[in-house]
Structures are given as C-alpha cells and as structure tokens.
Design a protein around this motif. Sequence first.
Motif, PDB file in Angstrom:
ATOM      1  N   VAL A   1      28.163 -65.227  29.523  1.00 10.05           N
ATOM      2  CA  VAL A   1      28.500 -65.221  28.094  1.00 10.05           C
ATOM      3  C   VAL A   1      28.011 -66.507  27.435  1.00 10.05           C
ATOM      4  CG1 VAL A   1      30.415 -65.305  26.453  1.00 10.05           C
ATOM      5  CG2 VAL A   1      30.467 -63.668  28.340  1.00 10.05           C
ATOM      6  N   MET A   2      28.191 -67.636  28.115  1.00  8.07           N
ATOM      7  CA  MET A   2      27.731 -68.910  27.565  1.00  8.07           C
ATOM      8  C   MET A   2      26.228 -68.892  27.328  1.00  8.07           C
ATOM      9  SD  MET A   2      27.949 -72.755  29.233  1.00  8.07           S
ATOM     10  CE  MET A   2      26.766 -72.346  30.538  1.00  8.07           C
ATOM     11  N   LEU A   3      25.471 -68.370  28.293  1.00  7.23           N
ATOM     12  CA  LEU A   3      24.014 -68.317  28.141  1.00  7.23           C
ATOM     13  C   LEU A   3      23.620 -67.437  26.958  1.00  7.23           C
ATOM     14  CD1 LEU A   3      22.937 -67.986  31.887  1.00  7.23           C
ATOM     15  CD2 LEU A   3      22.996 -70.049  30.475  1.00  7.23           C
ATOM     16  N   ASP A   4      24.303 -66.317  26.796  1.00  7.02           N
ATOM     17  CA  ASP A   4      24.011 -65.439  25.653  1.00  7.02           C
ATOM     18  C   ASP A   4      24.308 -66.142  24.330  1.00  7.02           C
ATOM     19  OD1 ASP A   4      23.153 -63.391  27.262  1.00  7.02           O
ATOM     20  OD2 ASP A   4      25.076 -62.325  27.269  1.00  7.02           O
ATOM     21  N   LYS A   5      25.416 -66.876  24.300  1.00  3.74           N
ATOM     22  CA  LYS A   5      25.772 -67.589  23.073  1.00  3.74           C
ATOM     23  C   LYS A   5      24.741 -68.674  22.751  1.00  3.74           C
ATOM     24  CE  LYS A   5      30.778 -66.875  23.055  1.00  3.74           C
ATOM     25  NZ  LYS A   5      32.120 -67.521  23.022  1.00  3.74           N
ATOM     26  N   ILE A   6      24.249 -69.355  23.774  1.00  2.27           N
ATOM     27  CA  ILE A   6      23.243 -70.397  23.550  1.00  2.27           C
ATOM     28  C   ILE A   6      21.952 -69.781  23.019  1.00  2.27           C
ATOM     29  CG2 ILE A   6      21.739 -72.052  24.731  1.00  2.27           C
ATOM     30  CD1 ILE A   6      24.108 -72.663  26.569  1.00  2.27           C
TER      31      ILE A   6
ATOM     32  N   TRP B   1      25.757 -78.598  24.947  1.00  2.00           N
ATOM     33  CA  TRP B   1      24.837 -78.294  23.848  1.00  2.00           C
ATOM     34  C   TRP B   1      25.434 -77.218  22.947  1.00  2.00           C
ATOM     35  CZ3 TRP B   1      22.109 -74.270  21.744  1.00  2.00           C
ATOM     36  CH2 TRP B   1      21.040 -74.598  20.898  1.00  2.00           C
ATOM     37  N   LEU B   2      26.027 -76.200  23.566  1.00  5.99           N
ATOM     38  CA  LEU B   2      26.609 -75.103  22.799  1.00  5.99           C
ATOM     39  C   LEU B   2      27.794 -75.574  21.964  1.00  5.99           C
ATOM     40  CD1 LEU B   2      26.921 -72.045  22.160  1.00  5.99           C
ATOM     41  CD2 LEU B   2      28.320 -71.866  24.231  1.00  5.99           C
ATOM     42  N   ASN B   3      28.568 -76.507  22.507  1.00 11.32           N
ATOM     43  CA  ASN B   3      29.827 -76.913  21.872  1.00 11.32           C
ATOM     44  C   ASN B   3      29.745 -78.309  21.244  1.00 11.32           C
ATOM     45  OD1 ASN B   3      31.787 -74.618  22.645  1.00 11.32           O
ATOM     46  ND2 ASN B   3      30.818 -75.129  24.600  1.00 11.32           N
ATOM     47  N   ASP B   4      28.570 -78.633  20.707  1.00  7.37           N
ATOM     48  CA  ASP B   4      28.388 -79.874  19.932  1.00  7.37           C
ATOM     49  C   ASP B   4      28.804 -81.121  20.704  1.00  7.37           C
ATOM     50  OD1 ASP B   4      27.509 -78.321  17.746  1.00  7.37           O
ATOM     51  OD2 ASP B   4      29.592 -77.963  17.144  1.00  7.37           O
TER      52      ASP B   4
ATOM     53  N   GLU C   1      36.297 -70.725  25.051  1.00  2.00           N
ATOM     54  CA  GLU C   1      35.697 -71.986  25.496  1.00  2.00           C
ATOM     55  C   GLU C   1      36.365 -72.471  26.780  1.00  2.00           C
ATOM     56  OE1 GLU C   1      35.374 -76.572  23.871  1.00  2.00           O
ATOM     57  OE2 GLU C   1      35.130 -74.930  22.417  1.00  2.00           O
ATOM     58  N   LYS C   2      37.683 -72.286  26.873  1.00  3.08           N
ATOM     59  CA  LYS C   2      38.412 -72.685  28.078  1.00  3.08           C
ATOM     60  C   LYS C   2      37.928 -71.897  29.293  1.00  3.08           C
ATOM     61  CE  LYS C   2      43.095 -72.453  30.046  1.00  3.08           C
ATOM     62  NZ  LYS C   2      42.808 -71.336  30.966  1.00  3.08           N
ATOM     63  N   ASP C   3      37.753 -70.580  29.122  1.00  4.31           N
ATOM     64  CA  ASP C   3      37.279 -69.746  30.230  1.00  4.31           C
ATOM     65  C   ASP C   3      35.893 -70.187  30.693  1.00  4.31           C
ATOM     66  OD1 ASP C   3      39.568 -68.176  30.180  1.00  4.31           O
ATOM     67  OD2 ASP C   3      38.721 -66.770  28.725  1.00  4.31           O
ATOM     68  N   ILE C   4      35.029 -70.450  29.718  1.00  2.00           N
ATOM     69  CA  ILE C   4      33.661 -70.854  30.056  1.00  2.00           C
ATOM     70  C   ILE C   4      33.663 -72.211  30.744  1.00  2.00           C
ATOM     71  CG2 ILE C   4      31.412 -71.458  29.099  1.00  2.00           C
ATOM     72  CD1 ILE C   4      31.887 -69.383  26.914  1.00  2.00           C
TER      73      ILE C   4
END
Length: 214
Positions: free
Chosen positions: A97-102, A201-204, A175-178
Amino acid sequence: MNVDFEKKPFSDKNADLKVYFADTEQDWSRQFEQLEAKFEFQNENMKAEINRLRMAEVENKNIRVKHEGEINQLKTAVQQISNEIARLNVRALHRRVMLDKIRDKLVDKGVIPDDFKPTQNSNTLNRIVPLVIQGLNRNTHGLEMLSPPAIRAIFDTNLNTLRNDGNDVAHNASEKDIAEAVLDSRLTETDRENAKELFMWLNDGRKPTLQRNA
C-alpha cells in the motif's frame, strides 16, 4: 475298594465297613482338596486377570489424557502459526500500500506520467529510475530526493521485492500499520532501509515508529 460283606462274619464285616468308610472319607477329602486347590488357582487367575484389565484401563486412560493434551497443544501451535502468517501477510500488504501511495504521489505532483507502471522488466526499471530522479530534480513541490534503489523498489514486481510480497492483495492501511510493516525485523537490511526511506518521503520526513498499545 471292593468288599464282599455277605461272605464274612459280622465282626469282620464291621471292620471292613470301617476301613471302607475311612478310605471313602480319604477319597472325598482328597477330592475336596483337589477341588479347593483348583478353585483357588482359578480364583487367583481371575484376580490376576481383573488386575490386568484394571491396569490396562488406567493405562488407556493415561494415554487418552496424554494424547488429548498433545492434541490441544498442537491446536494451539497451529493457531499461533496461523496468526503469525496472517500478521506477516498483513505487513507485506501494508508495504505494498505504501508503494502504491508513493507512486500515486509522484504522479499527482507531476514527477512522472501515469503510465509509469510497476513492472518485472529490468530494462524498463533501468529507464524509470533516472527519469524519476530527473522529475524530482525539476519539481517545484519541495519533494525530497529518493535514492535509485528506493525508486526501483517502488516499481519492481520481481520475486522477493517489497512490492511482490504483497502483490496478490491490496487494501487501505493507516500510517501506523505501514510503519510497523516498514520496521519489520524479518525484512532484509536493504529492503528495510529502502522501505524506511520511502516511508519518510511519503510522510514529509516523518520517521516510522512503533506505537505501543495503551
């Protein structure tokens, strides 16, 4: 003992009767002793058999109790393994999911076009990485630069990659899960460092941290 009482005087007959009854009494006594010994032997055998059956019953009960305990332990172990597998699968999905969001963020910020899709092709991956770096260099949104290995991890769907681990299923993750998935100790050092860089990078710039349950 055969005695002809008719041919003897009375006194002799009386003596013979005494002998006859004495012999008969001895015969009966021997027969009673033999019967008594036989019954006693049979009784001892019956007692031994009863004791054997009781011991066998106790042993069977102990075996049954032991096996029930082992079965319960096995059930518990299987459940624990199942829970662990589910937890690991969820973490793999969270990384996906993180990669998709990025990737979506790169598209939304105009760093890359939408046709930059995840792929297994090494040549395509080798072309994508420098193009993403160029896009980050010229972007006007203040995005941090990413290292080439981290950029490659965003798009690489080959075996044993961050994306491939959770490629079968994708779902929303907090965000906690990731963060928990990124810091998973079972990741290789390279994958974990790439995942941490991508998370920040995703979360500033926020670092992934493990949050304890209250």
